[in-house]
Design an enzyme around this catalytic site. Sequence first.
Site, mmCIF file in Angstrom:
data_model
loop_
_atom_site.group_PDB
_atom_site.id
_atom_site.type_symbol
_atom_site.label_atom_id
_atom_site.label_comp_id
_atom_site.label_asym_id
_atom_site.label_seq_id
_atom_site.Cartn_x
_atom_site.Cartn_y
_atom_site.Cartn_z
ATOM 1 N N SER A 52 0.825 -1.198 0.000
ATOM 2 C CA SER A 52 0.000 0.000 0.000
ATOM 3 C C SER A 52 0.871 1.265 0.000
ATOM 4 C CB SER A 52 -0.965 -0.044 1.199
ATOM 5 O OG SER A 52 -1.966 0.934 1.096
ATOM 6 N N HIS A 107 -8.518 -4.312 -1.207
ATOM 7 C CA HIS A 107 -7.254 -3.799 -0.694
ATOM 8 C C HIS A 107 -6.872 -4.461 0.630
ATOM 9 C CE1 HIS A 107 -4.031 -0.823 -0.700
ATOM 10 N NE2 HIS A 107 -4.284 -0.576 0.575
ATOM 11 N N ASP A 159 -9.466 -3.382 -5.933
ATOM 12 C CA ASP A 159 -8.626 -2.462 -5.170
ATOM 13 C C ASP A 159 -8.692 -1.078 -5.799
ATOM 14 O OD1 ASP A 159 -6.306 -1.090 -4.022
ATOM 15 O OD2 ASP A 159 -5.546 -3.060 -3.465
#
Length: 315
Positions: A160, A287, A257
């Site tokens: 991320s 995600h 995502d």
Amino acid sequence: MAFVDRLDPELAPMLEVFPAALFAASGDDPPAAREMLASLMAGMAEMLPPTEVQIEERSIPGPDGDIPIAIYQPPNPAPRPGLLLMHSGGYVIGSEREDMHGISFAEHVGCTVVSVGYRLAPESTYQAAIADSFAGLNWMVDNADELGIDTSRIAIGGASAGAGLSAGLALYNRDNSGPDVALQLLIYPMLDDTHETPSGYEVTHPNVWNRDVSLKAWQMYLGDEYGTDSVSPYAAAARATDLSGLPPAFVTVGTEDLFRDESIDYAQRLMAAGVPTQLEVYPGVFHASETIAPTAAVSQRMRLGYLDALKRAIG
């Protein structure tokens, strides 16, 4: 089709596990979100299986004061490969104690992991995060003998925001003649401050990292540059126009995502620039769902994909 209906059947029930309040606070009240995340991470750490990986917390010199780090040392003998790990958290939350990733990388690859507690927004902007990460990389190389690291086998990476920061660091390291890096490991990377893509508009569910929260995080991370044409590629790697000469890359993301399209586009641009790049896209994955639902079949495939990619590159 509704967002939940697009998810892998094993992942859909887990959507409610991560509290929407954490994501909302990440955009509106990062200090409160940090407390919530710390409590959640402590609970998750208690559920991790026993490990022989030794974890040490310490501080290293940084450009503006000490930087907290966590070192994950596997039991295998030196010299070992090394991974500089940047933690997740949208550039606004999280810490160097990212045990789930730190331990699994150390165990699977047999590498020493140095996780950097870089400065967070809104108290600091991207310049501080990049400076801290670059300092961490140089410290890791300068102290390779103490750490038992083979400097010819060092990777940088994270998930991320940690992956986005790794991509920015790869650019900054190239442009400042930094140490050799064998791989940039980009796990659903946060690369684009605009999210002007189909997936950037599709993902709005409050129980995942969504468009609204992400744009607020970007605004805090970029400071005065937010919303301008002068955003640095070191902050948002999607802004980079020259991707040549970067380390080999591994990019992975799920189809549900927020960062799907920017991740795929960045991987394609790396390939076009002649950078050896592997891209993996997993259907029905939201995600960070492989950390929330680690026993799901698709989670195990995704996790093994990036663990094996790191092992091939430096193991």
